[in-house]
Design a protein around this motif. Structure first.
Motif, PDB file in Angstrom:
ATOM      1  N   THR A 147      44.791  41.874  30.793  1.00  6.15           N
ATOM      2  CA  THR A 147      43.387  41.782  30.426  1.00  6.15           C
ATOM      3  C   THR A 147      43.076  40.310  30.228  1.00  6.15           C
ATOM      4  O   THR A 147      43.511  39.693  29.246  1.00  6.15           O
ATOM      5  CB  THR A 147      43.094  42.563  29.131  1.00  6.15           C
ATOM      6  N   VAL A 148      42.345  39.726  31.162  1.00  7.88           N
ATOM      7  CA  VAL A 148      42.114  38.281  31.125  1.00  7.88           C
ATOM      8  C   VAL A 148      40.795  37.979  30.432  1.00  7.88           C
ATOM      9  O   VAL A 148      39.882  38.818  30.401  1.00  7.88           O
ATOM     10  CB  VAL A 148      42.120  37.681  32.543  1.00  7.88           C
ATOM     11  N   PRO A 149      40.667  36.777  29.844  1.00  5.23           N
ATOM     12  CA  PRO A 149      39.431  36.438  29.127  1.00  5.23           C
ATOM     13  C   PRO A 149      38.247  36.230  30.066  1.00  5.23           C
ATOM     14  O   PRO A 149      38.426  35.921  31.252  1.00  5.23           O
ATOM     15  CB  PRO A 149      39.804  35.141  28.406  1.00  5.23           C
ATOM     16  N   GLY A 154      36.058  32.126  37.150  1.00 11.48           N
ATOM     17  CA  GLY A 154      35.565  30.801  37.521  1.00 11.48           C
ATOM     18  C   GLY A 154      36.650  29.851  37.993  1.00 11.48           C
ATOM     19  O   GLY A 154      36.364  28.736  38.439  1.00 11.48           O
ATOM     20  N   ILE A 155      37.898  30.287  37.897  1.00 15.52           N
ATOM     21  CA  ILE A 155      39.027  29.486  38.375  1.00 15.52           C
ATOM     22  C   ILE A 155      39.364  29.911  39.795  1.00 15.52           C
ATOM     23  O   ILE A 155      39.545  31.099  40.079  1.00 15.52           O
ATOM     24  CB  ILE A 155      40.268  29.696  37.486  1.00 15.52           C
ATOM     25  N   LEU A 251      41.895  29.726  30.375  1.00 15.70           N
ATOM     26  CA  LEU A 251      41.386  30.353  31.599  1.00 15.70           C
ATOM     27  C   LEU A 251      42.269  30.007  32.797  1.00 15.70           C
ATOM     28  O   LEU A 251      42.536  30.863  33.647  1.00 15.70           O
ATOM     29  CB  LEU A 251      39.946  29.916  31.855  1.00 15.70           C
ATOM     30  N   ALA A 252      42.711  28.765  32.868  1.00 18.79           N
ATOM     31  CA  ALA A 252      43.595  28.367  33.969  1.00 18.79           C
ATOM     32  C   ALA A 252      44.904  29.152  33.910  1.00 18.79           C
ATOM     33  O   ALA A 252      45.393  29.652  34.931  1.00 18.79           O
ATOM     34  CB  ALA A 252      43.861  26.866  33.912  1.00 18.79           C
ATOM     35  N   GLU A 253      45.480  29.278  32.723  1.00 15.56           N
ATOM     36  CA  GLU A 253      46.739  30.017  32.594  1.00 15.56           C
ATOM     37  C   GLU A 253      46.543  31.496  32.914  1.00 15.56           C
ATOM     38  O   GLU A 253      47.378  32.107  33.591  1.00 15.56           O
ATOM     39  CB  GLU A 253      47.321  29.838  31.195  1.00 15.56           C
ATOM     40  N   ALA A 254      45.446  32.071  32.438  1.00 19.13           N
ATOM     41  CA  ALA A 254      45.198  33.489  32.706  1.00 19.13           C
ATOM     42  C   ALA A 254      45.047  33.746  34.200  1.00 19.13           C
ATOM     43  O   ALA A 254      45.557  34.755  34.724  1.00 19.13           O
ATOM     44  CB  ALA A 254      43.953  33.952  31.955  1.00 19.13           C
TER      45      ALA A 254
END
Length: 409
Positions: A147-149, A154-155, A251-254
């Motif tokens: 479950t990503v934020p 947007g990445i 966000l980048a890591e997710a």
């Protein structure tokens, strides 16, 4: 001891390194790997024990800078390539190399020595304490979802090779060093370690690949990984093997984790080394099915107690006197008064009554903020001599971000 201990002559490197290879099983390294370690070896910081014309012991050190709580990077000797020939055990060779090495580190003005240990029980007697841990895990992507934020979409992602992405990946890594204690500031040449990928070491996996995370054209994260294909009777059963992953924000890591967990024809993601507080553990729907396991990694040794404790900051005010035991480096023995807070610290000799008594090994374990003095006291390794001092020091020494060593040396 009849052996001679001397600084490594570069012309003797092959004989010296052969002793190390034999101690670690005798399997020859790939030519490119051996060549890189030869180039990275600092002969002036490397010791050899010689019995006549035969090398029987090795010990080296890399010149590093290590991130500590508060964001400073502190000079540290990266102890490495330690071995003693099986024919020359129990003759004091290792002890003599460790003593000489720590004296040299002190002479160079480096307050810390650090190492990773193939046999952890060896180094405690030389004053090294376990300061960081890492998590290994296997995410069962057939049963576990992420479950990503909000904002992850947007990445954008771009697959390339580690070599082609090297400059971008190193720029990301460099920005992260001061954000987490225990990370090594990479010197020139060390970026090439991430490109080592001998076929013999792949365990059936593909050559390493790289995926870059980008936002508005700027690289904000990367992951090095490989695919280990496998087929079972029901269908594809491959694995994604994660070697490195770094992102400048959640966000980048997710986005990187979501990508790795959705690679076609795979059923699991193998994570070999991540921080104990890594965010992916809160993205998965069932952490139990990821089977996380903890492993000690970085051992820290305070070579100069006063300089080392003054080089980091403290998340809460501290004013405590340590009674330090250090028989191996006697210049550290005695009482030290540490005063500090989030802005800075000072640590000086004192004749004041001690508040806490411990060995330099426990100070090394607690130094990066990942091991609490309270937990060490629960094992009988720290003695509280003034009521309240243990809690004060333990809170101050803590770090809001778990320390972590991203790669070995």
């Amino acid at each position: 001891m009849t052996t001679e201990l001397r600084v490594l002559d570069p012309a003797e490197w092959d004989d010296w390194y052969a002793v190390l290879e034999l101690a670690f099983g005798g399997v020859p390294e790939a030519d490119e790997e051996r060549a890189l370690w030869r180039e990275l070896t600092e002969p002036e910081r490397s010791l050899g024990a010689w019995d006549g014309d035969r090398c029987v012991g090795t010990a080296g050190a890399f010149t590093f800078r290590l991130s500590v709580p508060g964001g400073n990077v502190v000079p540290a000797a990266g102890v490495t390539m330690v071995s003693v020939a099986g024919t020359h055990r129990r003759r004091g060779i290792l002890t003599s190399m460790m003593r000489r090495q720590l004296e040299d580190v002190r002479r160079l003005g480096e307050p810390l020595a650090v190492l990773t240990a193939s046999e952890p029980e060896i180094y405690g007697r030389f004053g090294y304490g376990v300061a960081t841990h890492t998590v290994r895990a296997v995410i069962d992507t057939t049963r576990v979802r992420l479950t990503v934020p909000e904002g992850t979409d947007g990445i954008s992602l771009r697959v390339t090779t580690p070599a082609d992405a090297l400059a971008d990946a190193e720029a990301v890594y460099a920005r992260l060093v001061t954000a987490r204690p225990g990370m090594v500031e990479r010197r020139p040449g060390w970026e090439r370690v991430a490109l080592l990928d001998p076929p013999a070491d792949r365990d059936g996996a593909s050559p390493r690949q790289c995926v870059l995370a980008e936002r508005d054209g700027e690289v904000v994260g990367y992951a090095h990984y490989a695919i280990r294909p496998k087929w079972s009777w029901p269908g594809p059963d491959g694995a994604v093997v994660v070697h490195q992953l770094a992102g400048l924000d959640p966000l980048a890591e997710a986005a990187l984790w979501r990508y790795l967990c959705s690679v076609d024809l795979t059923a699991r993601v193998e994570i070999h080394s991540r921080p104990v507080d890594d965010g992916w553990q809160h993205l998965v729907t069932d952490l139990r099915r990821c089977e996380p396991t903890l492993r000690p990694v970085l051992f820290v040794r305070l070579v100069d107690v006063g300089a080392a404790l003054a080089a980091r900051t403290y998340q809460a005010p501290v004013d405590v006197v340590f009674e330090v035991e250090d028989a191996f480096c006697p210049w550290n023995e005695g009482r030290w008064r540490l005063t500090g807070d989030a802005k800075g610290a000072e640590c000086v000799r004192t004749e004041d009554a001690a508040d806490l008594a411990l060995s330099v090994r426990e100070l090394g374990a607690a130094y990066l903020g990942g091991v609490s003095l309270v937990s060490l006291a629960a094992a009988g390794l720290v003695r509280e001599l003034r009521e309240g001092a243990l809690t004060e020091a333990s809170v101050g020494f803590g770090s809001p971000v778990a320390p972590w060593l991203p790669h070995g040396f």
